[in-house]
Write a protein that holds these residues in place. Structure first.
Motif, PDB file in Angstrom:
ATOM      1  N   UNK A 138       0.829  -1.204   0.000  1.00  0.00           N
ATOM      2  CA  UNK A 138       0.000   0.000   0.000  1.00  0.00           C
ATOM      3  C   UNK A 138       0.866   1.258   0.000  1.00  0.00           C
ATOM      4  N   UNK A 139       1.936   1.263   0.784  1.00  0.00           N
ATOM      5  CA  UNK A 139       2.832   2.413   0.816  1.00  0.00           C
ATOM      6  C   UNK A 139       3.485   2.628  -0.548  1.00  0.00           C
ATOM      7  N   UNK A 140       3.831   1.540  -1.223  1.00  0.00           N
ATOM      8  CA  UNK A 140       4.427   1.659  -2.552  1.00  0.00           C
ATOM      9  C   UNK A 140       3.439   2.256  -3.542  1.00  0.00           C
ATOM     10  N   UNK A 141       2.192   1.808  -3.491  1.00  0.00           N
ATOM     11  CA  UNK A 141       1.167   2.358  -4.369  1.00  0.00           C
ATOM     12  C   UNK A 141       0.960   3.845  -4.103  1.00  0.00           C
ATOM     13  N   UNK A 148       3.388  10.028  -9.917  1.00  0.00           N
ATOM     14  CA  UNK A 148       2.637  10.336 -11.133  1.00  0.00           C
ATOM     15  C   UNK A 148       2.208  11.802 -11.128  1.00  0.00           C
ATOM     16  N   UNK A 149       1.786  12.317  -9.962  1.00  0.00           N
ATOM     17  CA  UNK A 149       1.392  13.720  -9.863  1.00  0.00           C
ATOM     18  C   UNK A 149       2.576  14.641 -10.095  1.00  0.00           C
ATOM     19  N   UNK A 150       3.742  14.235  -9.619  1.00  0.00           N
ATOM     20  CA  UNK A 150       4.940  15.063  -9.799  1.00  0.00           C
ATOM     21  C   UNK A 150       5.421  15.034 -11.249  1.00  0.00           C
ATOM     22  N   UNK A 151       5.181  13.921 -11.914  1.00  0.00           N
ATOM     23  CA  UNK A 151       5.699  13.747 -13.272  1.00  0.00           C
ATOM     24  C   UNK A 151       4.979  14.641 -14.279  1.00  0.00           C
ATOM     25  N   UNK A 152       3.747  14.324 -14.574  1.00  0.00           N
ATOM     26  CA  UNK A 152       3.002  15.097 -15.578  1.00  0.00           C
ATOM     27  C   UNK A 152       1.537  14.717 -15.508  1.00  0.00           C
ATOM     28  N   UNK A 153       0.697  15.518 -16.148  1.00  0.00           N
ATOM     29  CA  UNK A 153      -0.728  15.211 -16.203  1.00  0.00           C
ATOM     30  C   UNK A 153      -0.959  13.915 -16.967  1.00  0.00           C
ATOM     31  N   UNK A 154      -0.144  13.678 -17.995  1.00  0.00           N
ATOM     32  CA  UNK A 154      -0.274  12.432 -18.754  1.00  0.00           C
ATOM     33  C   UNK A 154       0.007  11.226 -17.876  1.00  0.00           C
ATOM     34  N   UNK A 155       1.061  11.320 -17.040  1.00  0.00           N
ATOM     35  CA  UNK A 155       1.391  10.217 -16.140  1.00  0.00           C
ATOM     36  C   UNK A 155       0.282  10.019 -15.114  1.00  0.00           C
ATOM     37  N   UNK A 156      -0.282  11.121 -14.632  1.00  0.00           N
ATOM     38  CA  UNK A 156      -1.359  11.033 -13.646  1.00  0.00           C
ATOM     39  C   UNK A 156      -2.604  10.393 -14.261  1.00  0.00           C
ATOM     40  N   UNK A 157      -2.947  10.804 -15.487  1.00  0.00           N
ATOM     41  CA  UNK A 157      -4.109  10.227 -16.140  1.00  0.00           C
ATOM     42  C   UNK A 157      -3.935   8.731 -16.371  1.00  0.00           C
ATOM     43  N   UNK A 159      -2.095   6.808 -14.455  1.00  0.00           N
ATOM     44  CA  UNK A 159      -2.194   6.196 -13.127  1.00  0.00           C
ATOM     45  C   UNK A 159      -3.645   6.033 -12.684  1.00  0.00           C
ATOM     46  N   UNK A 160      -4.535   6.903 -13.189  1.00  0.00           N
ATOM     47  CA  UNK A 160      -5.941   6.840 -12.793  1.00  0.00           C
ATOM     48  C   UNK A 160      -6.600   5.533 -13.210  1.00  0.00           C
ATOM     49  N   UNK A 161      -6.079   4.909 -14.248  1.00  0.00           N
ATOM     50  CA  UNK A 161      -6.681   3.663 -14.729  1.00  0.00           C
ATOM     51  C   UNK A 161      -5.943   2.429 -14.220  1.00  0.00           C
ATOM     52  N   UNK A 162      -4.816   2.635 -13.538  1.00  0.00           N
ATOM     53  CA  UNK A 162      -4.030   1.495 -13.060  1.00  0.00           C
ATOM     54  C   UNK A 162      -3.703   1.617 -11.579  1.00  0.00           C
TER      55      UNK A 162
END
Length: 222
Positions: A138-141, A148-157, A159-162
């Motif tokens: 859980x801590x790793x997730x 993902x938030x620090x990386x980019x909006x694309x990375x965050x989007x 992450x939203x599905x995985x």
């Protein structure tokens, strides 16, 4: 002590007594930086340490005496240690990263990771070795969501599905609600009034995907 026990004993990685002190110093440095324990190829380690000590000696000589010296005939020539340094460096390079120091990754702090760690610390039902694996996962997730938030909006989007669904599922299974309750655990969201639809995050007791997206946008906007 059996032969097998001797092979796995940490004492066997102590520098051999016959090694010159400069070589023994390198041995101790490598053992410490790699957390070496158990069975080690001592002959290979000794060879590598000898090369490292030779390289350091050559560089020290060059540092003290300069890049050029005068030969017996009075001619100015490149310091002989330069050739030793070059040849030794090539031999060391051939070993690759076999005895290179271990690099331990350092995780950055973030909202989700911090809130998750706090909730886990306050969740008494997760104490003990039984939940060590799920808690670590859980801590790793949580860390991956922050990354993902620090990386980019694309990375965050992505992450939203995985990652985020996996994180929310793990939170539910471990009965922690860090994303919606950053200051405590076990706090239940107030029930909606009659005829009022509960908020998305309140339905599950944990933050929704849209909540995480909103926090990411707010962080980027300052």
């Amino acid at each position: 002590m059996t032969a097998r026990e001797q092979e796995s004993s940490p004492e066997l990685i102590e520098a051999p007594e016959h090694l010159p002190e400069p070589v023994a110093d390198v041995w101790r440095e490598i053992v410490a930086s790699n957390d070496l324990a158990g069975k080690v190829d001592r002959a290979a380690l000794e060879t590598f340490c000898t090369l490292m000590a030779r390289l350091r000696e050559a560089r020290d000589r060059i540092e003290e005496e300069g890049m050029v010296v005068t030969d017996p005939r009075g001619r100015v020539i490149p310091h002989p240690a330069l050739a030793v340094e070059r040849a030794t460096a090539e031999q060391i390079r051939a070993w690759g990263d076999r005895f290179a120091p271990l690099v331990k990754p350092v995780r950055k702090r973030g909202y989700i990771a911090d809130a998750t760690a706090q909730s886990i610390a306050e969740a008494k039902h997760l104490e003990g070795p039984r939940f060590a694996g799920p808690v670590a996962a859980l801590k790793t997730l949580a860390w991956m969501v922050d990354e993902a938030q620090r990386d980019s909006m694309e990375a965050l989007q992505k992450a939203m599905t995985t990652t985020v669904p996996q994180y929310l599922k793990a939170c539910a299974e471990l009965q922690v609600t860090p994303a919606s309750v950053p200051s405590g655990v076990g706090v239940v969201a107030p029930a909606p009034t009659e005829g009022e639809e509960p908020a998305e995050g309140e339905k599950s007791g944990v933050a929704s995907v849209s909540d995480l997206q909103a926090r990411a946008r707010a962080r980027r906007s300052g």
